[in-house]
Design a protein around this motif. Structure first.
Motif, PDB file in Angstrom:
ATOM      1  N   VAL A 125       0.847  -1.199   0.000  1.00  0.00           N
ATOM      2  CA  VAL A 125       0.000   0.000   0.000  1.00  0.00           C
ATOM      3  C   VAL A 125       0.883   1.250   0.000  1.00  0.00           C
ATOM      4  N   THR A 126       2.185   1.062  -0.187  1.00  0.00           N
ATOM      5  CA  THR A 126       3.103   2.201  -0.202  1.00  0.00           C
ATOM      6  C   THR A 126       3.299   2.739  -1.620  1.00  0.00           C
ATOM      7  N   VAL A 127       3.414   1.821  -2.588  1.00  0.00           N
ATOM      8  CA  VAL A 127       3.644   2.273  -3.965  1.00  0.00           C
ATOM      9  C   VAL A 127       2.450   3.126  -4.418  1.00  0.00           C
ATOM     10  N   GLY A 128       2.779   4.302  -4.955  1.00  0.00           N
ATOM     11  CA  GLY A 128       1.738   5.233  -5.391  1.00  0.00           C
ATOM     12  C   GLY A 128       1.428   6.302  -4.354  1.00  0.00           C
ATOM     13  N   GLU A 129       1.941   6.099  -3.129  1.00  0.00           N
ATOM     14  CA  GLU A 129       1.658   7.074  -2.050  1.00  0.00           C
ATOM     15  C   GLU A 129       2.723   8.164  -1.986  1.00  0.00           C
ATOM     16  N   GLN A 130       2.322   9.319  -1.508  1.00  0.00           N
ATOM     17  CA  GLN A 130       3.265  10.380  -1.143  1.00  0.00           C
ATOM     18  C   GLN A 130       3.889   9.955   0.190  1.00  0.00           C
ATOM     19  N   VAL A 131       5.233   9.839   0.225  1.00  0.00           N
ATOM     20  CA  VAL A 131       5.870   9.334   1.443  1.00  0.00           C
ATOM     21  C   VAL A 131       7.029  10.228   1.877  1.00  0.00           C
ATOM     22  N   ARG A 132       7.397  10.010   3.137  1.00  0.00           N
ATOM     23  CA  ARG A 132       8.582  10.664   3.696  1.00  0.00           C
ATOM     24  C   ARG A 132       9.429   9.531   4.269  1.00  0.00           C
ATOM     25  N   ALA A 133      10.674   9.394   3.746  1.00  0.00           N
ATOM     26  CA  ALA A 133      11.551   8.316   4.220  1.00  0.00           C
ATOM     27  C   ALA A 133      12.624   8.909   5.115  1.00  0.00           C
ATOM     28  N   GLU A 134      12.693   8.413   6.341  1.00  0.00           N
ATOM     29  CA  GLU A 134      13.714   8.867   7.286  1.00  0.00           C
ATOM     30  C   GLU A 134      14.778   7.783   7.368  1.00  0.00           C
ATOM     31  N   GLY A 143      20.109   9.785   8.970  1.00  0.00           N
ATOM     32  CA  GLY A 143      19.550  11.108   9.231  1.00  0.00           C
ATOM     33  C   GLY A 143      18.985  11.793   7.994  1.00  0.00           C
ATOM     34  N   ASP A 144      19.293  11.279   6.785  1.00  0.00           N
ATOM     35  CA  ASP A 144      18.720  11.878   5.575  1.00  0.00           C
ATOM     36  C   ASP A 144      17.210  11.686   5.553  1.00  0.00           C
ATOM     37  N   VAL A 145      16.525  12.641   4.945  1.00  0.00           N
ATOM     38  CA  VAL A 145      15.068  12.536   4.790  1.00  0.00           C
ATOM     39  C   VAL A 145      14.746  12.777   3.316  1.00  0.00           C
ATOM     40  N   TRP A 146      14.010  11.846   2.706  1.00  0.00           N
ATOM     41  CA  TRP A 146      13.604  12.012   1.313  1.00  0.00           C
ATOM     42  C   TRP A 146      12.090  11.990   1.236  1.00  0.00           C
ATOM     43  N   GLU A 147      11.562  12.910   0.431  1.00  0.00           N
ATOM     44  CA  GLU A 147      10.103  12.972   0.278  1.00  0.00           C
ATOM     45  C   GLU A 147       9.743  12.873  -1.189  1.00  0.00           C
ATOM     46  N   GLY A 148       8.648  12.237  -1.482  1.00  0.00           N
ATOM     47  CA  GLY A 148       8.186  12.128  -2.860  1.00  0.00           C
ATOM     48  C   GLY A 148       7.180  11.008  -2.976  1.00  0.00           C
ATOM     49  N   VAL A 149       6.903  10.636  -4.232  1.00  0.00           N
ATOM     50  CA  VAL A 149       5.940   9.554  -4.453  1.00  0.00           C
ATOM     51  C   VAL A 149       6.712   8.236  -4.572  1.00  0.00           C
TER      52      VAL A 149
END
Ligand SMILES: O=C(O)CCCC[C@@H]1SC[C@@H]2NC(=O)N[C@@H]21
Length: 263
Positions: free
Chosen positions: A209-218, A222-228
């Motif tokens: 249920v993650t693929v296709g979602e807007q997510v924030r990866a921590e 310590g890096d943080v990536w945001e996107g779909v």
């Protein structure tokens, strides 16, 4: 009202060679099973407890639940040395497939948030922790730990984006039957993991249920990536389309923008 205990008799002779031991109370079923694995225990042993008091979670978090309100379980696998070591990172995802499949067969709308949280309607119902144990004189073991919230009440939930099976269905859950169902799916998923990794990846992607979602990866560093989230690659990693281009996440915490707290 006292919640029902697990039924020893129904867990005494299970298909798939699983041997279940039930402890009244223990800090962590993973810790107990890891110790047994280090001493050379054969695969198939399952440790569960009525009350886990200091359970281990991912990323050094805890996982503690009130007595008899959850299924807190650790199962011992010893993958054959012929299975390539690159396939080990799929073990947590495989366990997610097993739990989500068992829950779906019981009528729950379960899906997988990368890498291996089992969600129902966007809320976490099960966490999974796999530990690799080196054993002198035997092939390494995998301690497959999972905790399914069966009857936690709203007040007992550790976080507002968690849930329990009983909160979702409104009906009592037979923990013994649920454990038997999950172990049967674990046997099936493990067989696929050993023999047909492409089929396991297909099954995982169907349940994601993650693929296709807007997510924030921590990330652990310590890096943080945001996107779909765009795909799960063949190594079980999550690919995210960020403003700076695609990023591949092998480990970390992924937060769905649309995770909903229970009202
Ligand atoms: O953080 C997570 O989401 C993973 C939680 C894993 C909890 C389970 S409960 C049974 C087993 N024993 C442990 O100490 N942890 C795992």
């Amino acid at each position: 009202m006292r919640r029902p205990s697990l039924d020893h008799a129904r867990l005494s002779a299970l298909p798939g060679g699983w041997r279940v031991e039930i402890l009244d109370e223990t800090p962590s079923t993973n810790a107990v099973l890891a110790e047994r694995a280090r001493s050379g225990e054969a695969p198939g042993l399952v440790i569960t407890t009525e009350h886990q008091t200091a359970g281990r979670g991912r990323l050094d978090r805890g996982w503690t639940t009130p007595a008899r309100s959850a299924l807190t379980v650790s199962a011992l696998l010893r993958p054959a040395p012929s299975v390539p070591v690159e396939r080990w990172p799929w073990l947590p995802l495989m366990t997610g497939v097993a739990v989500a499949t068992a829950l779906r067969k019981e009528g729950y709308a379960a899906g997988l948030k990368w890498p291996n949280d089992v969600l129902i309607e966007g809320r976490k119902v099960c966490g999974i922790l796999i530990e690799r144990i080196e054993t002198a004189g035997a092939s390494p073991a995998a301690v497959v730990g999972f905790g399914i919230n069966t009857s936690l009440t709203r007040e007992e939930l550790p976080i507002e984006t968690a849930t329990s099976l009983e909160l979702e269905s409104g009906a009592p859950v037979d923990r013994t039957a649920m454990l038997i169902a999950v172990l049967a799916e674990l046997s099936a998923a493990y067989e696929i993991w050993e023999s047909d990794p492409a089929a396991l990846a297909r099954r995982y992607r169907e349940l994601s249920v993650t693929v296709g979602e807007q997510v924030r990866a921590e990330l652990p560093g310590g890096d943080v990536w945001e996107g779909v989230a765009t795909e799960i690659d063949d190594f079980g990693r999550l690919v995210i389309a960020t403003d700076e281009g695609p990023r591949v996440v092998g480990a970390g915490d992924v937060i769905h923008a649309r995770l909903r707290p229970r009202q």
